[in-house]
Design a protein around this motif. Structure first.
Motif, PDB file in Angstrom:
ATOM      1  N   GLU A  91    -164.378 -55.782 -36.210  1.00  0.00           N
ATOM      2  CA  GLU A  91    -163.285 -54.968 -36.739  1.00  0.00           C
ATOM      3  C   GLU A  91    -163.142 -53.679 -35.938  1.00  0.00           C
ATOM      4  N   LEU A  92    -164.274 -53.070 -35.569  1.00  0.00           N
ATOM      5  CA  LEU A  92    -164.250 -51.852 -34.758  1.00  0.00           C
ATOM      6  C   LEU A  92    -163.646 -52.142 -33.388  1.00  0.00           C
ATOM      7  N   ALA A  93    -164.053 -53.233 -32.770  1.00  0.00           N
ATOM      8  CA  ALA A  93    -163.523 -53.596 -31.456  1.00  0.00           C
ATOM      9  C   ALA A  93    -162.023 -53.862 -31.531  1.00  0.00           C
ATOM     10  N   ASP A  94    -161.569 -54.571 -32.568  1.00  0.00           N
ATOM     11  CA  ASP A  94    -160.135 -54.842 -32.726  1.00  0.00           C
ATOM     12  C   ASP A  94    -159.347 -53.556 -32.955  1.00  0.00           C
ATOM     13  N   TRP A  95    -159.893 -52.678 -33.802  1.00  0.00           N
ATOM     14  CA  TRP A  95    -159.221 -51.396 -34.057  1.00  0.00           C
ATOM     15  C   TRP A  95    -159.112 -50.587 -32.765  1.00  0.00           C
ATOM     16  N   PHE A  96    -160.214 -50.500 -32.005  1.00  0.00           N
ATOM     17  CA  PHE A  96    -160.196 -49.709 -30.778  1.00  0.00           C
ATOM     18  C   PHE A  96    -159.244 -50.302 -29.742  1.00  0.00           C
ATOM     19  N   ALA A  97    -159.180 -51.621 -29.661  1.00  0.00           N
ATOM     20  CA  ALA A  97    -158.214 -52.253 -28.746  1.00  0.00           C
ATOM     21  C   ALA A  97    -156.797 -51.841 -29.130  1.00  0.00           C
ATOM     22  N   GLY A  98    -156.511 -51.814 -30.425  1.00  0.00           N
ATOM     23  CA  GLY A  98    -155.194 -51.374 -30.883  1.00  0.00           C
ATOM     24  C   GLY A  98    -154.912 -49.926 -30.521  1.00  0.00           C
ATOM     25  N   VAL A  99    -155.931 -49.065 -30.621  1.00  0.00           N
ATOM     26  CA  VAL A  99    -155.783 -47.662 -30.228  1.00  0.00           C
ATOM     27  C   VAL A  99    -155.419 -47.575 -28.744  1.00  0.00           C
ATOM     28  N   CYS A 100    -156.101 -48.363 -27.920  1.00  0.00           N
ATOM     29  CA  CYS A 100    -155.847 -48.345 -26.478  1.00  0.00           C
ATOM     30  C   CYS A 100    -154.448 -48.875 -26.147  1.00  0.00           C
ATOM     31  N   VAL A 101    -154.037 -49.941 -26.827  1.00  0.00           N
ATOM     32  CA  VAL A 101    -152.691 -50.488 -26.623  1.00  0.00           C
ATOM     33  C   VAL A 101    -151.649 -49.432 -26.995  1.00  0.00           C
ATOM     34  N   ASP A 102    -151.824 -48.799 -28.152  1.00  0.00           N
ATOM     35  CA  ASP A 102    -150.876 -47.768 -28.583  1.00  0.00           C
ATOM     36  C   ASP A 102    -150.830 -46.597 -27.607  1.00  0.00           C
ATOM     37  N   ALA A 103    -151.987 -46.193 -27.100  1.00  0.00           N
ATOM     38  CA  ALA A 103    -152.035 -45.086 -26.144  1.00  0.00           C
ATOM     39  C   ALA A 103    -151.284 -45.444 -24.865  1.00  0.00           C
ATOM     40  N   ALA A 104    -151.471 -46.650 -24.369  1.00  0.00           N
ATOM     41  CA  ALA A 104    -150.761 -47.072 -23.151  1.00  0.00           C
ATOM     42  C   ALA A 104    -149.256 -47.100 -23.388  1.00  0.00           C
ATOM     43  N   ARG A 105    -148.843 -47.611 -24.540  1.00  0.00           N
ATOM     44  CA  ARG A 105    -147.408 -47.634 -24.867  1.00  0.00           C
ATOM     45  C   ARG A 105    -146.827 -46.226 -24.909  1.00  0.00           C
ATOM     46  N   ARG A 106    -147.571 -45.291 -25.512  1.00  0.00           N
ATOM     47  CA  ARG A 106    -147.097 -43.902 -25.570  1.00  0.00           C
ATOM     48  C   ARG A 106    -146.994 -43.302 -24.174  1.00  0.00           C
ATOM     49  N   LEU A 107    -147.954 -43.617 -23.314  1.00  0.00           N
ATOM     50  CA  LEU A 107    -147.890 -43.108 -21.937  1.00  0.00           C
ATOM     51  C   LEU A 107    -146.649 -43.628 -21.218  1.00  0.00           C
ATOM     52  N   HIS A 108    -146.317 -44.885 -21.432  1.00  0.00           N
ATOM     53  CA  HIS A 108    -145.096 -45.432 -20.829  1.00  0.00           C
ATOM     54  C   HIS A 108    -143.858 -44.759 -21.402  1.00  0.00           C
ATOM     55  N   ARG A 109    -143.765 -44.695 -22.735  1.00  0.00           N
ATOM     56  CA  ARG A 109    -142.574 -44.115 -23.386  1.00  0.00           C
ATOM     57  C   ARG A 109    -142.360 -42.656 -23.012  1.00  0.00           C
ATOM     58  N   SER A 110    -143.436 -41.917 -22.885  1.00  0.00           N
ATOM     59  CA  SER A 110    -143.331 -40.483 -22.605  1.00  0.00           C
ATOM     60  C   SER A 110    -142.982 -40.185 -21.156  1.00  0.00           C
ATOM     61  N   GLY A 111    -143.132 -41.163 -20.278  1.00  0.00           N
ATOM     62  CA  GLY A 111    -142.877 -40.934 -18.853  1.00  0.00           C
ATOM     63  C   GLY A 111    -144.053 -40.317 -18.117  1.00  0.00           C
ATOM     64  N   ARG A 112    -145.200 -40.190 -18.782  1.00  0.00           N
ATOM     65  CA  ARG A 112    -146.353 -39.551 -18.137  1.00  0.00           C
ATOM     66  C   ARG A 112    -146.884 -40.356 -16.966  1.00  0.00           C
TER      67      ARG A 112
END
Length: 102
Positions: A37-58
């Motif tokens: 569950e921890l590994a799945d949650w952390f993978a989701g955190v990483c996916v969300d972070a990458a998506r935000r980096l793309h959306r923000s233009g960073r």
């Protein structure tokens, strides 16, 4: 995420969030299902972070062009293609995910 080699409390924030969700456990504890569950949650955190980096233009701002964020789990290498596909716009990962042989 801000700078390679510099954390600024991110690890502690992540640990506290996982603890609040009941996912964190000590090395001497039996994790039960929490390890997955921890590994799945952390993978989701990483996916969300990458998506935000793309959306923000960073990513484009820092590197001059859009590039995929490749997410690799050393404990589950086969998950790389699915995680990377979830984390990036489809056009950026089409060639990368085509290499998926699983």
């Amino acid at each position: 995420m801000r700078s390679v080699g510099r954390d600024d409390g991110g690890a502690d924030l992540c640990r506290r969030d996982a603890l609040a969700r009941g996912l964190w456990y000590a090395d001497d504890e039996d994790p039960g299902e929490r390890d997955e569950e921890l590994a799945d949650w952390f993978a989701g955190v990483c996916v969300d972070a990458a998506r935000r980096l793309h959306r923000s233009g960073r990513i484009v701002g820092a590197l001059g062009r859009a590039v995929p964020v490749v997410l690799y789990d050393m404990f589950d290498p086969d998950a790389m293609f699915a995680l990377t596909a979830r984390a990036n716009p489809a056009a950026l990962v089409a060639e990368f995910t085509a290499a998926d042989v699983s």
